[in-house]
Scaffold this active site. Sequence first.
Site, PDB file in Angstrom:
ATOM      1  N   ARG A  61       0.805  -1.222   0.000  1.00 56.00           N
ATOM      2  CA  ARG A  61       0.000   0.000   0.000  1.00 56.00           C
ATOM      3  C   ARG A  61       0.841   1.276   0.000  1.00 56.00           C
ATOM      4  NH1 ARG A  61      -3.827  -1.973   4.893  1.00 56.00           N
ATOM      5  NH2 ARG A  61      -1.769  -2.632   5.611  1.00 56.00           N
ATOM      6  N   GLU A 104      -3.941  -0.490  -2.778  1.00 57.80           N
ATOM      7  CA  GLU A 104      -4.667  -1.065  -1.655  1.00 57.80           C
ATOM      8  C   GLU A 104      -5.072  -2.483  -2.034  1.00 57.80           C
ATOM      9  OE1 GLU A 104      -5.213   0.315   1.322  1.00 57.80           O
ATOM     10  OE2 GLU A 104      -4.169   2.169   0.763  1.00 57.80           O
ATOM     11  N   PHE A 105      -5.280  -3.323  -1.059  1.00 62.83           N
ATOM     12  CA  PHE A 105      -5.586  -4.717  -1.333  1.00 62.83           C
ATOM     13  C   PHE A 105      -7.007  -4.917  -1.874  1.00 62.83           C
ATOM     14  CE2 PHE A 105      -2.388  -5.643   2.238  1.00 62.83           C
ATOM     15  CZ  PHE A 105      -1.334  -5.673   1.340  1.00 62.83           C
ATOM     16  N   LYS A 170       0.519 -18.975   7.950  1.00 65.80           N
ATOM     17  CA  LYS A 170      -0.364 -19.278   9.062  1.00 65.80           C
ATOM     18  C   LYS A 170      -0.745 -17.968   9.763  1.00 65.80           C
ATOM     19  CE  LYS A 170       3.059 -19.838  12.708  1.00 65.80           C
ATOM     20  NZ  LYS A 170       2.642 -18.708  13.529  1.00 65.80           N
ATOM     21  N   ASP A 199       4.339 -23.798   6.156  1.00 63.08           N
ATOM     22  CA  ASP A 199       4.770 -23.957   7.539  1.00 63.08           C
ATOM     23  C   ASP A 199       6.280 -24.086   7.494  1.00 63.08           C
ATOM     24  OD1 ASP A 199       5.532 -24.902  10.091  1.00 63.08           O
ATOM     25  OD2 ASP A 199       3.516 -25.701  10.434  1.00 63.08           O
ATOM     26  N   HIS A 200       6.985 -23.020   7.875  1.00 60.35           N
ATOM     27  CA  HIS A 200       8.419 -22.996   7.606  1.00 60.35           C
ATOM     28  C   HIS A 200       9.175 -24.074   8.385  1.00 60.35           C
ATOM     29  CE1 HIS A 200       8.307 -20.432  11.265  1.00 60.35           C
ATOM     30  NE2 HIS A 200       9.529 -20.876  11.466  1.00 60.35           N
ATOM     31  N   LYS A 204      12.778 -26.871   7.263  1.00 59.29           N
ATOM     32  CA  LYS A 204      14.053 -27.017   7.955  1.00 59.29           C
ATOM     33  C   LYS A 204      14.657 -28.378   7.636  1.00 59.29           C
ATOM     34  CE  LYS A 204      12.855 -23.839  11.689  1.00 59.29           C
ATOM     35  NZ  LYS A 204      13.890 -22.850  11.362  1.00 59.29           N
ATOM     36  N   GLU A 238      11.662 -20.699  23.086  1.00 59.86           N
ATOM     37  CA  GLU A 238      12.210 -19.438  22.597  1.00 59.86           C
ATOM     38  C   GLU A 238      12.596 -18.578  23.793  1.00 59.86           C
ATOM     39  OE1 GLU A 238       9.382 -17.659  19.982  1.00 59.86           O
ATOM     40  OE2 GLU A 238       9.743 -19.109  18.377  1.00 59.86           O
ATOM     41  N   ASP A 257      -0.210 -20.057  17.857  1.00 56.81           N
ATOM     42  CA  ASP A 257       0.969 -19.540  17.173  1.00 56.81           C
ATOM     43  C   ASP A 257       1.972 -20.639  16.842  1.00 56.81           C
ATOM     44  OD1 ASP A 257       2.808 -17.612  16.157  1.00 56.81           O
ATOM     45  OD2 ASP A 257       3.864 -17.598  18.086  1.00 56.81           O
ATOM     46  N   HIS A 262       3.053 -25.691  13.761  1.00 59.03           N
ATOM     47  CA  HIS A 262       4.439 -26.155  13.683  1.00 59.03           C
ATOM     48  C   HIS A 262       4.630 -27.513  14.358  1.00 59.03           C
ATOM     49  CE1 HIS A 262       5.336 -22.334  12.110  1.00 59.03           C
ATOM     50  NE2 HIS A 262       5.582 -21.690  13.225  1.00 59.03           N
ATOM     51  N   LYS A 362       7.436 -18.984  25.204  1.00 57.60           N
ATOM     52  CA  LYS A 362       8.257 -17.775  25.091  1.00 57.60           C
ATOM     53  C   LYS A 362       8.995 -17.549  26.411  1.00 57.60           C
ATOM     54  CE  LYS A 362       6.776 -16.215  21.008  1.00 57.60           C
ATOM     55  NZ  LYS A 362       7.686 -15.971  19.871  1.00 57.60           N
TER      56      LYS A 362
END
Length: 511
Positions: A61, A104-105, A170, A199-200, A204, A238, A257, A262, A362
Amino acid sequence: MDKNVHPFEEPGQTSRSLDPCIVVIFGATGDLTARKLMPALYNLKREGQLPTHFACCGFARREKSDEVFREEMKKAVSEHSRIKPLDESVWDAFQSELFYHQSEFDDDAGYERFAKHLADLDAQMGTGGNRIFYLSTQPSYFTTIIEKLKQHKLLYEHGGERWSRVIIEKPFGHDLNSAKELQKDLMDHLSEEQLYRIDHYLGKETAQNLLAFRFGNSIFENLWNHRYIDHVQFTVAEDIGIGTRGRFYEESGLMRDIMQNHMMQLFSLLAMEPPVNLSAGAIHDEKVKVLEALRPFTQEDFEKSAVRGQYGKGFVGGDEVKGYREENNVDPNSPIETYGAIRFFIDNWRWDGVPFYLRGAKRLPRRTTEIAVTFKHPPGVLFHEHGQHNDPNVLTIRIQPNEGISLKINCKVPGPSSPIQPVKMDFRYGAFFGLAPPDAYERLICDCIAGDSTLFARIDEVFHSWQFFTPLLDYWANTPPKDFPNYAAGSWGPEAADEMLARDGRKWRLI
């Protein structure tokens, strides 16, 4: 392309034929583009993994020229690429394939201009009309963008001479019902074969190696069942807090999350049965069978087999850090979890009675993602009579950092007293192969260009995962926690998580 070979190959080992194409990144001025997507494309260019006729066009945008966008992306790649310093000759070639479009989207006029822009790029770059649309935006824009692309004939029917594919990040929905609604809305405009849910974690190297490790080594596959395995632990820890993601976390929480996507993707790869071949469909079919066999949570399980937590003030790496409720854009009385741990079972022959423990959080002491398969204790008749203790064998698969696999075995210490001591057989990708594994996004973007969905989530996997987690999430939403915050930043989580395993006579691994 022979998809029966793909999951075990390294980039450059086979000559996958990649069609010319344009990769369009919606939300191109966002953090994901700068940190992950553009460095991934640059490294693919550097290693000769992009099609000969290729272009990348950012769609966002903010008003800016191609030149400004290229300068911003050069700075991002210089800072975030896994290979430093920036190779100026590679960058010069790569930036000539970078373009920008402002709109704009939901602006029809913007999409009309965009259609012309892409047609011009096809003529200029020889990309043949093939498209990948990467939606690096808030999920609330997914349906709008897809509708506009289809309305302006930028999405083709599946199976034609030209192809169009869509990658979405996601989360795919917020619960089971919203995931079904989103799928229905998207399928009004494209087919399941055109949709790539990224999904990264599946990109890996160690996650990819799970299939080769399990089914390429009979020494382990023969032991991969309830007769030899005591339990399995998955940990995604993390040390960082939520950073600038306060608004997102207030809507999602840790379970949505990290765990629902994951961790369940890793779980399904570890627990699945051998596929009939290595095609995407065959692998997805076996992953779904495992998810279908999950034993649903009962009312009692909501309290005894699931623990949630939220970090308070504490110390991480010697530095004092604030609690979750003091983070930016967070409710000072927030009930959102930043720690989640669950215990569950698979109701099938292979895994009968074997508990699976998942924890993600976390602000733990360190960053690590690992799978630990703990085998049953050996019979104690030989060594216990001498006052010695046999530790169980543990196979540890490290997803990040220091990707690799280790096996803990018991050995005799040299000398006359014959004490038994656990030792590790340790394999590390970097040390053995002498190079850093490619970034997950590099692999996944390249796979999408090749039309291979093996390492992406199929919709029935998503639905089954949500079906498992939604009752627990609903219970938590209707039963506010009374003890938040219940673990200090820099600790290993709430005491209730330790107590959950202690009731089973087990404990979390020290990492």
